[in-house]
Design an enzyme around this catalytic site. Structure first.
Site, PDB file in Angstrom:
ATOM      1  N   ASP A 179       0.784  -1.234   0.000  1.00  0.00           N
ATOM      2  CA  ASP A 179       0.000   0.000   0.000  1.00  0.00           C
ATOM      3  C   ASP A 179       0.814   1.282   0.000  1.00  0.00           C
ATOM      4  O   ASP A 179       0.321   2.342   0.367  1.00  0.00           O
ATOM      5  CB  ASP A 179      -0.930  -0.001   1.216  1.00  0.00           C
ATOM      6  CG  ASP A 179      -0.164  -0.195   2.533  1.00  0.00           C
ATOM      7  OD1 ASP A 179       1.059   0.041   2.560  1.00  0.00           O
ATOM      8  OD2 ASP A 179      -0.803  -0.598   3.525  1.00  0.00           O
ATOM      9  N   GLU A 215       0.176  -8.986  -1.240  1.00  0.00           N
ATOM     10  CA  GLU A 215      -0.550  -8.433  -0.082  1.00  0.00           C
ATOM     11  C   GLU A 215      -1.724  -7.574  -0.558  1.00  0.00           C
ATOM     12  O   GLU A 215      -1.920  -6.442  -0.144  1.00  0.00           O
ATOM     13  CB  GLU A 215       0.372  -7.629   0.839  1.00  0.00           C
ATOM     14  CG  GLU A 215      -0.213  -7.417   2.223  1.00  0.00           C
ATOM     15  CD  GLU A 215       0.653  -6.557   3.126  1.00  0.00           C
ATOM     16  OE1 GLU A 215       1.448  -7.124   3.889  1.00  0.00           O
ATOM     17  OE2 GLU A 215       0.535  -5.315   3.054  1.00  0.00           O
ATOM     18  N   GLU A 264      -2.383   5.161   2.650  1.00  0.00           N
ATOM     19  CA  GLU A 264      -2.267   3.733   2.336  1.00  0.00           C
ATOM     20  C   GLU A 264      -3.567   3.110   1.851  1.00  0.00           C
ATOM     21  O   GLU A 264      -3.557   2.279   0.929  1.00  0.00           O
ATOM     22  CB  GLU A 264      -1.734   2.975   3.555  1.00  0.00           C
ATOM     23  CG  GLU A 264      -0.269   3.214   3.863  1.00  0.00           C
ATOM     24  CD  GLU A 264      -0.027   4.449   4.704  1.00  0.00           C
ATOM     25  OE1 GLU A 264       1.136   4.744   5.029  1.00  0.00           O
ATOM     26  OE2 GLU A 264      -1.021   5.163   5.026  1.00  0.00           O
ATOM     27  N   HIS A 321       4.869   5.239  14.400  1.00  0.00           N
ATOM     28  CA  HIS A 321       5.353   6.030  13.271  1.00  0.00           C
ATOM     29  C   HIS A 321       4.240   6.555  12.362  1.00  0.00           C
ATOM     30  O   HIS A 321       4.492   7.358  11.484  1.00  0.00           O
ATOM     31  CB  HIS A 321       6.307   5.194  12.416  1.00  0.00           C
ATOM     32  CG  HIS A 321       5.607   4.148  11.596  1.00  0.00           C
ATOM     33  ND1 HIS A 321       5.183   2.951  12.135  1.00  0.00           N
ATOM     34  CD2 HIS A 321       5.240   4.116  10.285  1.00  0.00           C
ATOM     35  CE1 HIS A 321       4.599   2.234  11.193  1.00  0.00           C
ATOM     36  NE2 HIS A 321       4.615   2.908  10.053  1.00  0.00           N
ATOM     37  N   ARG A 377       1.231   8.459  10.435  1.00  0.00           N
ATOM     38  CA  ARG A 377       0.846   9.865  10.320  1.00  0.00           C
ATOM     39  C   ARG A 377      -0.267  10.236  11.286  1.00  0.00           C
ATOM     40  O   ARG A 377      -0.279  11.315  11.857  1.00  0.00           O
ATOM     41  CB  ARG A 377       0.384  10.172   8.882  1.00  0.00           C
ATOM     42  CG  ARG A 377       1.504  10.361   7.878  1.00  0.00           C
ATOM     43  CD  ARG A 377       0.932  10.777   6.525  1.00  0.00           C
ATOM     44  NE  ARG A 377       1.979  11.049   5.552  1.00  0.00           N
ATOM     45  CZ  ARG A 377       2.530  10.119   4.779  1.00  0.00           C
ATOM     46  NH1 ARG A 377       2.143   8.855   4.887  1.00  0.00           N
ATOM     47  NH2 ARG A 377       3.475  10.431   3.909  1.00  0.00           N
ATOM     48  N   HIS A 436      11.311   6.335  16.148  1.00  0.00           N
ATOM     49  CA  HIS A 436      11.357   6.735  14.737  1.00  0.00           C
ATOM     50  C   HIS A 436      12.148   8.035  14.595  1.00  0.00           C
ATOM     51  O   HIS A 436      12.133   8.896  15.480  1.00  0.00           O
ATOM     52  CB  HIS A 436       9.936   6.918  14.197  1.00  0.00           C
ATOM     53  CG  HIS A 436       9.841   6.898  12.710  1.00  0.00           C
ATOM     54  ND1 HIS A 436      10.087   8.000  11.929  1.00  0.00           N
ATOM     55  CD2 HIS A 436       9.532   5.892  11.849  1.00  0.00           C
ATOM     56  CE1 HIS A 436       9.927   7.686  10.654  1.00  0.00           C
ATOM     57  NE2 HIS A 436       9.589   6.420  10.579  1.00  0.00           N
TER      58      HIS A 436
END
Length: 373
Positions: A96, A118, A132, A212, A214, A245
């Site tokens: 994605d 996937e 994604e 991590h 958004r 991160h």
């Protein structure tokens, strides 16, 4: 026959590596190449070294603080040049990422056949996760063959009008990758990792944390950190290990809230081998990562998912992962339950093959031989 594999991020590299390696071995007479877009940089190269992968094309498109507009436009022009040069019959993309979608779009323009590994994961919420959910949905409209990791993923695709004959349920290739390295993990890497992280007492319970996404960059990561702070104070005998991160919007908040706690250990991001080692040694995992949701069950590790929705609900439905969002009280309560109720913990902390049995690559290759070759 020309086949081109695209990798943009570290998770893509982990999940494509075993498939690419098996294709090179299974089809020695094919012209098989690997293209790195560079959507991730040093984190991606760590995985390349682990699996001894060499790139035929390296695009290096990422720059500091780059937005999706700039990234997408760079990918289009760079991938166009690769496709003109190699002109593959088949292109493999994964999952994605922006790399996956743009590589699919360019391959469609080039009239190359698109194989989506996937495929079919959905939250059914276009902006969660962003971008994604849109990337994988758009890739599905362009792909010719869909390698779905589960029955649910296949049903998502069928409900969107994808021909079921073009869909194969495989399990997730991340399990193939995990099993490739985990068999020799302790003997080959264990002593050196324990020496490197000698401030960790591996005889104690370890809670592993990552963040991590958004959606968690602002209040989410702050809430997760306050949850960890409260838990670390409640359970001083438990060690909280947090590879942080590199994004300063994450690291600044993590450091400001958690640095002073003696049983919270903050590190720079682990490489792939180190991360598997810590997953294997952990008592439970707190994460917003997609890949970890798939890896942890086969290792028998309960997962607290700090997201409001997940495209991987199978483990949640099995009662071995817990979708709690970045809700401080929910995180504290569930961790407390798992730490205090040993019978409950033992009932779910056992290997579960909900995301595959490590034979996804073999199934894809068999399908390719029967339907494509």
């Amino acid at each position: 026959m020309k086949i081109l594999f695209f990798i943009g991020t570290r998770p893509e590299a982990i999940k494509i590596a075993p498939l690419y390696i098996k294709y090179k071995k299974e089809f020695p007479n094919y012209d098989i190449k690997l293209c790195l877009t560079g959507q991730h940089n040093e984190m991606l190269w760590q995985v390349m070294e682990v699996f001894d992968l060499k790139a035929d094309y390296s695009l290096d498109v990422m720059t500091k603080a780059q937005d999706l507009f700039s990234l997408s436009s760079k990918l289009i022009s760079s991938i166009r040049d690769v496709l003109i040069d190699f002109n593959p019959n088949y292109v493999f993309v994964h999952g994605d990422t922006t790399t996956s979608f743009i590589a699919s779009l360019c391959s469609f323009y080039n009239k190359s056949k698109i194989c989506h590994v996937e495929a079919g994961l959905r939250t059914h919420q276009l902006f969660s996760p962003f971008p994604e959910e849109a990337n994988r949905s758009l890739t599905a409209r362009l792909a010719d063959f869909h390698f779905a990791p589960s029955k649910l993923a296949k049903s998502n695709l069928v409900s969107e009008g994808i021909n079921s004959n073009s869909i194969l349920i495989t399990g997730n290739t991340v399990i193939d990758a995990l099993l490739m390295v985990s068999n020799s993990l302790e003997s080959k890497y264990g002593p050196s990792i324990q020496k490197k992280f000698n401030n960790i007492d591996f005889s104690k319970k370890i809670i592993l944390i990552t963040s991590h996404r958004r959606e968690n960059l602002e209040f989410g990561i702050k809430n997760v950190c306050y949850s960890i702070k409260s838990l670390a104070e409640l359970y001083p005998e438990v060690q909280f290990v947090f590879p942080v991160h590199l994004n300063p919007r994450i690291s600044n908040q993590v450091n400001s809230i958690l640095t002073s706690l003696k049983n919270v250990f903050l590190f720079e991001p682990f490489n792939y081998i180190e991360f598997i080692f810590f997953m294997n040694r952990s008592y439970l995992i707190i994460t917003d990562s997609g890949g970890i949701q798939e890896e942890a069950p086969i290792l028998g590790k309960p997962v607290i998912i700090t997201r409001d929705s997940t495209e991987r609900p199978e483990a949640v439905n099995e009662g071995i992962s817990f979708l709690l969002g970045a809700d401080t009280n929910k995180i504290i309560n569930k961790v407390t339950e798992l730490l205090n109720d040993s019978d409950y913990y033992e009932s779910i902390a056992r290997p579960n093959y909900v995301y595959g049995d490590g034979k996804a690559c073999d199934k894809i290759i068999d399908f390719f031989k029967k339907n494509i070759n």
